[in-house]
Motif scaffolding. Structure first.
Motif, PDB file in Angstrom:
ATOM      1  N   HIS A  10       0.830  -1.204   0.000  1.00 51.45           N
ATOM      2  CA  HIS A  10       0.000   0.000   0.000  1.00 51.45           C
ATOM      3  C   HIS A  10       0.868   1.259   0.000  1.00 51.45           C
ATOM      4  O   HIS A  10       0.555   2.234  -0.700  1.00 51.45           O
ATOM      5  CB  HIS A  10      -0.944  -0.032   1.206  1.00 51.45           C
ATOM      6  N   ARG A  12       3.810   1.529  -1.289  1.00 50.38           N
ATOM      7  CA  ARG A  12       4.470   1.646  -2.600  1.00 50.38           C
ATOM      8  C   ARG A  12       3.501   2.029  -3.720  1.00 50.38           C
ATOM      9  O   ARG A  12       3.924   2.516  -4.772  1.00 50.38           O
ATOM     10  CB  ARG A  12       5.167   0.332  -2.972  1.00 50.38           C
ATOM     11  N   ALA A  13       2.219   1.778  -3.520  1.00 51.25           N
ATOM     12  CA  ALA A  13       1.224   2.102  -4.549  1.00 51.25           C
ATOM     13  C   ALA A  13       1.137   3.616  -4.718  1.00 51.25           C
ATOM     14  O   ALA A  13       1.372   4.380  -3.781  1.00 51.25           O
ATOM     15  CB  ALA A  13      -0.126   1.519  -4.169  1.00 51.25           C
ATOM     16  N   ARG A  14       0.789   4.023  -5.908  1.00 50.06           N
ATOM     17  CA  ARG A  14       0.662   5.445  -6.233  1.00 50.06           C
ATOM     18  C   ARG A  14      -0.766   5.739  -6.686  1.00 50.06           C
ATOM     19  O   ARG A  14      -1.451   4.841  -7.185  1.00 50.06           O
ATOM     20  CB  ARG A  14       1.642   5.818  -7.354  1.00 50.06           C
ATOM     21  N   PRO A  15      -1.188   7.000  -6.571  1.00 38.57           N
ATOM     22  CA  PRO A  15      -2.518   7.332  -7.096  1.00 38.57           C
ATOM     23  C   PRO A  15      -2.608   6.942  -8.572  1.00 38.57           C
ATOM     24  O   PRO A  15      -1.669   7.171  -9.339  1.00 38.57           O
ATOM     25  CB  PRO A  15      -2.592   8.855  -6.919  1.00 38.57           C
ATOM     26  N   HIS A  16      -3.719   6.325  -8.934  1.00 31.81           N
ATOM     27  CA  HIS A  16      -3.899   5.884 -10.321  1.00 31.81           C
ATOM     28  C   HIS A  16      -4.079   7.112 -11.210  1.00 31.81           C
ATOM     29  O   HIS A  16      -4.835   8.022 -10.868  1.00 31.81           O
ATOM     30  CB  HIS A  16      -5.121   4.966 -10.419  1.00 31.81           C
ATOM     31  N   PRO A  17      -3.393   7.141 -12.363  1.00 27.94           N
ATOM     32  CA  PRO A  17      -3.491   8.319 -13.235  1.00 27.94           C
ATOM     33  C   PRO A  17      -4.889   8.550 -13.799  1.00 27.94           C
ATOM     34  O   PRO A  17      -5.220   9.669 -14.173  1.00 27.94           O
ATOM     35  CB  PRO A  17      -2.475   8.033 -14.353  1.00 27.94           C
ATOM     36  N   SER A  19      -7.819   7.772 -12.070  1.00 26.40           N
ATOM     37  CA  SER A  19      -8.698   7.405 -10.950  1.00 26.40           C
ATOM     38  C   SER A  19     -10.113   7.954 -11.121  1.00 26.40           C
ATOM     39  O   SER A  19     -11.078   7.287 -10.775  1.00 26.40           O
ATOM     40  CB  SER A  19      -8.107   7.852  -9.623  1.00 26.40           C
ATOM     41  N   GLN A  60      -9.671   5.408  -2.349  1.00 23.33           N
ATOM     42  CA  GLN A  60      -8.637   5.848  -3.279  1.00 23.33           C
ATOM     43  C   GLN A  60      -8.423   4.787  -4.348  1.00 23.33           C
ATOM     44  O   GLN A  60      -8.376   3.594  -4.026  1.00 23.33           O
ATOM     45  CB  GLN A  60      -7.293   6.048  -2.570  1.00 23.33           C
ATOM     46  N   LEU A  62      -5.722   3.230  -6.654  1.00 24.73           N
ATOM     47  CA  LEU A  62      -4.257   3.187  -6.639  1.00 24.73           C
ATOM     48  C   LEU A  62      -3.704   2.318  -7.756  1.00 24.73           C
ATOM     49  O   LEU A  62      -4.312   1.312  -8.136  1.00 24.73           O
ATOM     50  CB  LEU A  62      -3.772   2.621  -5.291  1.00 24.73           C
ATOM     51  N   GLN A  63      -2.528   2.686  -8.230  1.00 24.85           N
ATOM     52  CA  GLN A  63      -1.763   1.869  -9.179  1.00 24.85           C
ATOM     53  C   GLN A  63      -0.803   1.043  -8.325  1.00 24.85           C
ATOM     54  O   GLN A  63       0.084   1.597  -7.682  1.00 24.85           O
ATOM     55  CB  GLN A  63      -0.979   2.753 -10.155  1.00 24.85           C
ATOM     56  N   GLN A  65       2.154  -1.710  -7.669  1.00 26.99           N
ATOM     57  CA  GLN A  65       3.330  -2.196  -8.379  1.00 26.99           C
ATOM     58  C   GLN A  65       3.078  -3.628  -8.851  1.00 26.99           C
ATOM     59  O   GLN A  65       2.471  -4.432  -8.140  1.00 26.99           O
ATOM     60  CB  GLN A  65       4.566  -2.120  -7.485  1.00 26.99           C
TER      61      GLN A  65
END
Length: 178
Positions: A10, A12-17, A19, A60, A62-63, A65
């Motif tokens: 969690h 390491r995950a980034r906001p999804h482009p 979203s 949220q 998330l993208q 990995q």
């Protein structure tokens, strides 16, 4: 247990482009986890969707990995092959002194279009002994303990009533609720 750890997935995950445009679909669902707890009886923890997308407890998108996603998806698929417990919600019940423990409910699509539920009542990072044995298991199977540990990360930063996207959470829950 998995060959690769997904610990801290969690973080390491980034906001999804994309979203804002994300729409949860059952044919993309890898798993969803709902929570039954005294303080949050109809809670939501996390859901994974192909490719590499998570919706967390805050709503949220998330993208995730790729390696983390693969580990989580593989563990969820392995869980579907565990024996049924014969108990309500197909719950593996971890032994505790108190009986009022939260239940994490994992829903995984299986061949044939059905969704299999496997729950853990009273998951704890150090407790594994089962209140009631299941088949040959007297302790929570390692893969269940590992996956449900990772699942807890989906609630990182969550505060009840402060979800970012309640509508999205409701749509995800509707994919697996009867």
């Amino acid at each position: 247990m998995s060959a690769t750890s997904a610990k801290d997935w969690h973080a390491r995950a980034r906001p999804h482009p994309s979203s804002a445009a994300f729409v949860p679909a059952r044919d993309k669902l890898v798993f969803a986890v709902l929570l039954n707890a005294p303080a949050d009886p109809e809670g939501f923890t996390v859901a994974l969707f192909r490719p590499d997308v998570a919706v967390d407890a805050r709503g949220q998108v998330l993208q995730v990995q790729s390696d983390d996603f693969a580990t989580l998806a593989d563990l969820a698929e392995q869980v579907t092959r565990l024996p049924d417990t014969g108990s309500f919600m197909n719950a593996w019940r971890v032994a505790h002194d108190r009986t009022d423990q939260k239940i994490d409910r994992l829903f995984v699509p299986i061949p044939g279009g059905e969704i299999k539920q496997t729950s853990v009542q009273g998951w704890h990072p150090e407790r594994k002994h089962l209140k009631t044995p299941v088949a040959e298991y007297t302790e929570l199977p390692p893969l269940l303990h590992e996956l449900f540990g990772y699942i807890q990360e989906g609630r990182d930063g969550y505060q009840r009533g402060h979800e970012e996207n309640k509508d999205l959470i409701a749509k995800v829950k509707a994919l697996v609720e009867d």
